[in-house]
Motif scaffolding. Structure first.
Motif, PDB file in Angstrom:
ATOM      1  N   LEU A   1       0.820  -1.197   0.000  1.00 19.44           N
ATOM      2  CA  LEU A   1       0.000   0.000   0.000  1.00 19.44           C
ATOM      3  C   LEU A   1       0.859   1.254   0.000  1.00 19.44           C
ATOM      4  CD1 LEU A   1      -3.111   0.461   0.146  1.00 19.44           C
ATOM      5  CD2 LEU A   1      -2.795   0.902   2.582  1.00 19.44           C
ATOM      6  N   ASN A   2       0.521   2.207  -0.865  1.00 21.99           N
ATOM      7  CA  ASN A   2       1.201   3.497  -0.904  1.00 21.99           C
ATOM      8  C   ASN A   2       0.529   4.412   0.113  1.00 21.99           C
ATOM      9  OD1 ASN A   2       2.453   5.898  -1.434  1.00 21.99           O
ATOM     10  ND2 ASN A   2       1.843   6.019  -3.590  1.00 21.99           N
ATOM     11  N   ARG A   3       1.042   4.405   1.330  1.00 20.10           N
ATOM     12  CA  ARG A   3       0.403   5.159   2.402  1.00 20.10           C
ATOM     13  C   ARG A   3       0.625   6.664   2.284  1.00 20.10           C
ATOM     14  NH1 ARG A   3      -1.037   1.514   6.423  1.00 20.10           N
ATOM     15  NH2 ARG A   3      -0.157  -0.573   6.158  1.00 20.10           N
ATOM     16  N   GLY A   4       1.518   7.089   1.425  1.00 21.05           N
ATOM     17  CA  GLY A   4       1.805   8.513   1.297  1.00 21.05           C
ATOM     18  C   GLY A   4       0.674   9.315   0.718  1.00 21.05           C
ATOM     19  N   ASN A   5      -0.305   8.665   0.111  1.00 22.73           N
ATOM     20  CA  ASN A   5      -1.400   9.387  -0.515  1.00 22.73           C
ATOM     21  C   ASN A   5      -2.601   9.591   0.413  1.00 22.73           C
ATOM     22  OD1 ASN A   5      -0.577  10.022  -3.231  1.00 22.73           O
ATOM     23  ND2 ASN A   5      -0.507   7.821  -3.597  1.00 22.73           N
TER      24      ASN A   5
ATOM     25  N   LYS B   1      -6.062 -15.025  12.552  1.00 23.03           N
ATOM     26  CA  LYS B   1      -5.203 -14.006  11.957  1.00 23.03           C
ATOM     27  C   LYS B   1      -5.854 -13.433  10.707  1.00 23.03           C
ATOM     28  CE  LYS B   1      -0.675 -13.255   9.839  1.00 23.03           C
ATOM     29  NZ  LYS B   1       0.608 -13.878   9.416  1.00 23.03           N
ATOM     30  N   LEU B   2      -5.792 -12.110  10.577  1.00 27.00           N
ATOM     31  CA  LEU B   2      -6.361 -11.440   9.414  1.00 27.00           C
ATOM     32  C   LEU B   2      -5.583 -11.812   8.156  1.00 27.00           C
ATOM     33  CD1 LEU B   2      -8.370  -9.291   8.287  1.00 27.00           C
ATOM     34  CD2 LEU B   2      -6.554  -7.601   8.687  1.00 27.00           C
ATOM     35  N   LEU B   3      -6.298 -12.319   7.153  1.00 25.63           N
ATOM     36  CA  LEU B   3      -5.670 -12.700   5.889  1.00 25.63           C
ATOM     37  C   LEU B   3      -5.865 -11.649   4.803  1.00 25.63           C
ATOM     38  CD1 LEU B   3      -6.625 -16.487   5.636  1.00 25.63           C
ATOM     39  CD2 LEU B   3      -4.458 -15.484   6.403  1.00 25.63           C
ATOM     40  N   GLY B   4      -7.058 -11.067   4.748  1.00 31.72           N
ATOM     41  CA  GLY B   4      -7.309 -10.131   3.672  1.00 31.72           C
ATOM     42  C   GLY B   4      -8.511  -9.247   3.937  1.00 31.72           C
ATOM     43  N   ILE B   5      -8.541  -8.119   3.231  1.00 27.13           N
ATOM     44  CA  ILE B   5      -9.669  -7.176   3.287  1.00 27.13           C
ATOM     45  C   ILE B   5     -10.065  -6.873   1.845  1.00 27.13           C
ATOM     46  CG2 ILE B   5     -10.493  -4.927   4.065  1.00 27.13           C
ATOM     47  CD1 ILE B   5      -8.209  -4.921   6.106  1.00 27.13           C
TER      48      ILE B   5
ATOM     49  N   SER C   1      -4.638   1.506   8.879  1.00 27.74           N
ATOM     50  CA  SER C   1      -4.087   1.095  10.168  1.00 27.74           C
ATOM     51  C   SER C   1      -3.968  -0.413  10.320  1.00 27.74           C
ATOM     52  CB  SER C   1      -4.980   1.638  11.298  1.00 27.74           C
ATOM     53  OG  SER C   1      -6.301   1.140  11.171  1.00 27.74           O
ATOM     54  N   GLU C   2      -4.401  -1.160   9.299  1.00 29.75           N
ATOM     55  CA  GLU C   2      -4.351  -2.615   9.402  1.00 29.75           C
ATOM     56  C   GLU C   2      -2.937  -3.127   9.120  1.00 29.75           C
ATOM     57  OE1 GLU C   2      -6.499  -4.518  10.519  1.00 29.75           O
ATOM     58  OE2 GLU C   2      -8.446  -3.525  10.333  1.00 29.75           O
ATOM     59  N   PRO C   3      -2.579  -4.246   9.719  1.00 33.70           N
ATOM     60  CA  PRO C   3      -1.272  -4.841   9.411  1.00 33.70           C
ATOM     61  C   PRO C   3      -1.259  -5.349   7.982  1.00 33.70           C
ATOM     62  CG  PRO C   3      -2.594  -6.333  10.729  1.00 33.70           C
ATOM     63  CD  PRO C   3      -3.344  -5.033  10.696  1.00 33.70           C
ATOM     64  N   ASP C   4      -0.095  -5.739   7.529  1.00 35.45           N
ATOM     65  CA  ASP C   4       0.023  -6.228   6.167  1.00 35.45           C
ATOM     66  C   ASP C   4      -0.880  -7.436   5.956  1.00 35.45           C
ATOM     67  OD1 ASP C   4       1.815  -4.304   5.455  1.00 35.45           O
ATOM     68  OD2 ASP C   4       3.576  -5.513   5.902  1.00 35.45           O
ATOM     69  N   CYS C   5      -1.652  -7.394   4.907  1.00 36.80           N
ATOM     70  CA  CYS C   5      -2.544  -8.486   4.543  1.00 36.80           C
ATOM     71  C   CYS C   5      -2.875  -8.312   3.071  1.00 36.80           C
ATOM     72  CB  CYS C   5      -3.817  -8.488   5.393  1.00 36.80           C
ATOM     73  SG  CYS C   5      -4.851  -7.028   5.142  1.00 36.80           S
ATOM     74  N   LYS C   6      -3.595  -9.259   2.526  1.00 35.53           N
ATOM     75  CA  LYS C   6      -4.008  -9.151   1.133  1.00 35.53           C
ATOM     76  C   LYS C   6      -5.091  -8.093   1.021  1.00 35.53           C
ATOM     77  CE  LYS C   6      -5.907 -11.785  -2.735  1.00 35.53           C
ATOM     78  NZ  LYS C   6      -6.412 -13.112  -3.199  1.00 35.53           N
ATOM     79  N   ARG C   7      -4.902  -7.148   0.116  1.00 36.23           N
ATOM     80  CA  ARG C   7      -5.881  -6.079  -0.094  1.00 36.23           C
ATOM     81  C   ARG C   7      -6.405  -6.161  -1.520  1.00 36.23           C
ATOM     82  NH1 ARG C   7      -1.765  -4.091   3.133  1.00 36.23           N
ATOM     83  NH2 ARG C   7      -2.424  -2.991   5.027  1.00 36.23           N
ATOM     84  N   SER C   8      -7.709  -6.123  -1.660  1.00 36.30           N
ATOM     85  CA  SER C   8      -8.292  -6.217  -2.999  1.00 36.30           C
ATOM     86  C   SER C   8      -9.580  -5.413  -3.065  1.00 36.30           C
ATOM     87  CB  SER C   8      -8.546  -7.680  -3.382  1.00 36.30           C
ATOM     88  OG  SER C   8      -9.370  -8.312  -2.425  1.00 36.30           O
TER      89      SER C   8
END
Length: 291
Positions: A147-151, A216-220, A248-255
Motif C-alpha cells: 500500500l502506498n500510504r503517502g497518498n 489471523k487477518l488474511l485479507g480485506i 491502520s491494518e497490518p500487512d494483509c491481502k488487499r483487494s
C-alpha cells in the motif's frame, strides 16, 4: 436432445463435482472443495431449486447456477455461473442451455437478469448476446501488494462509524446497484464504514475481512465505496473511508472486487494507492424478460 434437471434433485456432492468438472480449463480457476461450494451457494443467494444440470442425450453436459431477488419492486435474476463439460464444448450446448434458462426466467416472471463474464471469454459473451444480454459496463478486480500510504490525507474533518454491511442500506442515498455480489444480501458477513460530515452521512464503504483458523487477518476486500450525490468533496470522503479500511491494518491481502469501470474517481484513487487491475469482467443485463 437437451434437457435440464433442477440441481436440488441431485446430491450436493454431485453438484459440487459437476461445477468443478464443467469449469475445468476455464479462464480463471473457480474450482472449489465441497465446503466452499456450499458456503458460496448460501452467501451469494444461489438457489439449487432454480439452477440446473444440463443433459445431452441423458449424459451430463453442463451446469447453470441461478439466484433470484426482489429489488425495488422488480424480480431480479443473476446467473452465478454457466459452464459446459469439456467433452461437449464446441457443440452448441451452451447456447441451447442459456436459451432454456431464459425460458425458465420467463416462466418465473423475472423482469431483469444480470451476469458477469471474463472479458477475454469472447465466445461466452457472444452466446449471452445471442439470447438477449447486452454489455452495460466493465467490472475490475484490483489488488495491492504494498500500500502506498503517502497518498492518505488528514481525515480530521470527518467521522467514521463502523458497523455491518447491512447498516449502509438505511442511508438515504443507498441504492441496491446492479452488481449482485456487492449487494448487501451477498455481504451478510460483511462490514461497513459510514463517513459523516457534521453529523450527516456523506459516504460509505462495504467490505469483507477474511481470517485463518487461528484468527489471523488474511485479507480485506472492498466491494463498494460511494459518496452522497452532489458532494464536491467526494475524493476526500472516499479517501477517508479507504484510510480507515486499510491505513491502520497490518500487512494483509488487499483487494477491490468488481468495481464498475464507470466509477472513475474511485478507480483513480485506488491506483494512487498502488492497486493494479488483476482481472476484468463485463457486466451484462437482459431486460423485459417477461414481455
Amino acid at each position: 436432445m437437451i434437457t435440464l434437471k433442477p440441481l436440488n434433485e441431485l446430491p450436493v456432492e454431485a453438484v459440487s463435482e459437476l461445477w468443478n468438472q464443467a469449469f475445468e480449463g476455464y479462464f480463471a480457476n473457480v474450482s472449489m472443495p465441497l465446503d466452499r461450494f456450499i458456503a458460496r451457494t448460501v452467501n451469494e443467494g444461489l438457489s439449487l431449486e432454480h439452477s440446473f444440470a444440463c443433459y445431452a442425450d441423458h449424459e451430463v453436459a453442463g451446469i447453470v447456477l441461478n439466484g433470484f431477488r426482489d429489488s425495488n419492486g422488480q424480480k431480479i435474476a443473476w446467473n452465478g455461473g454457466t459452464a459446459v463439460m469439456p467433452s461437449f464444448r464446441g457443440k452448441g450446448i451452451g447456447k441451447v442451455m442459456m436459451a432454456k434458462n431464459i425460458e425458465y426466467y420467463t416462466e418465473q416472471g423475472l423482469d431483469i437478469a444480470y451476469l458477469e463474464a471474463i472479458s477475454k471469454n469472447q465466445h461466452a459473451i457472444h452466446v449471452y448476446e445471442k439470447v438477449g444480454y447486452k454489455i452495460i459496463d466493465r467490472l475490475l478486480l484490483l489488488s495491492c501488494d504494498q500500500l502506498n500510504r503517502g497518498n492518505y490525507p488528514s481525515t480530521n474533518q470527518y467521522q467514521v462509524v463502523k458497523g455491518l454491511a447491512v447498516d449502509a442500506v438505511a442511508l438515504p442515498f443507498y441504492q441496491p446497484g446492479e452488481v449482485w455480489q456487492a449487494q448487501w444480501q451477498s455481504l451478510k458477513d460483511g462490514e461497513s464504514l459510514i463517513v459523516y460530515d457534521k453529523g450527516e452521512p456523506a459516504g460509505f464503504a462495504q467490505f469483507r475481512r477474511t481470517f485463518n483458523s487461528s484468527g489471523k487477518l488474511l485479507g480485506i476486500t472492498l466491494y463498494r465505496c460511494e459518496v452522497s450525490p452532489g458532494r464536491i468533496d467526494g475524493k476526500a470522503i472516499m479517501l477517508t473511508a479507504l484510510q480507515e479500511l486499510w491505513g491502520s491494518e497490518p500487512d494483509c491481502k488487499r483487494s477491490a472486487m468488481n468495481i464498475r469501470a464507470k466509477e472513475k474517481a474511485l478507480i483513480h484513487l485506488l491506483e494512487q494507492l498502488s492497486f493494479k487491475v488483476s482481472m476484468e469482467q463485463v457486466l451484462m443485463r437482459r431486460i423485459s424478460i417477461n414481455i
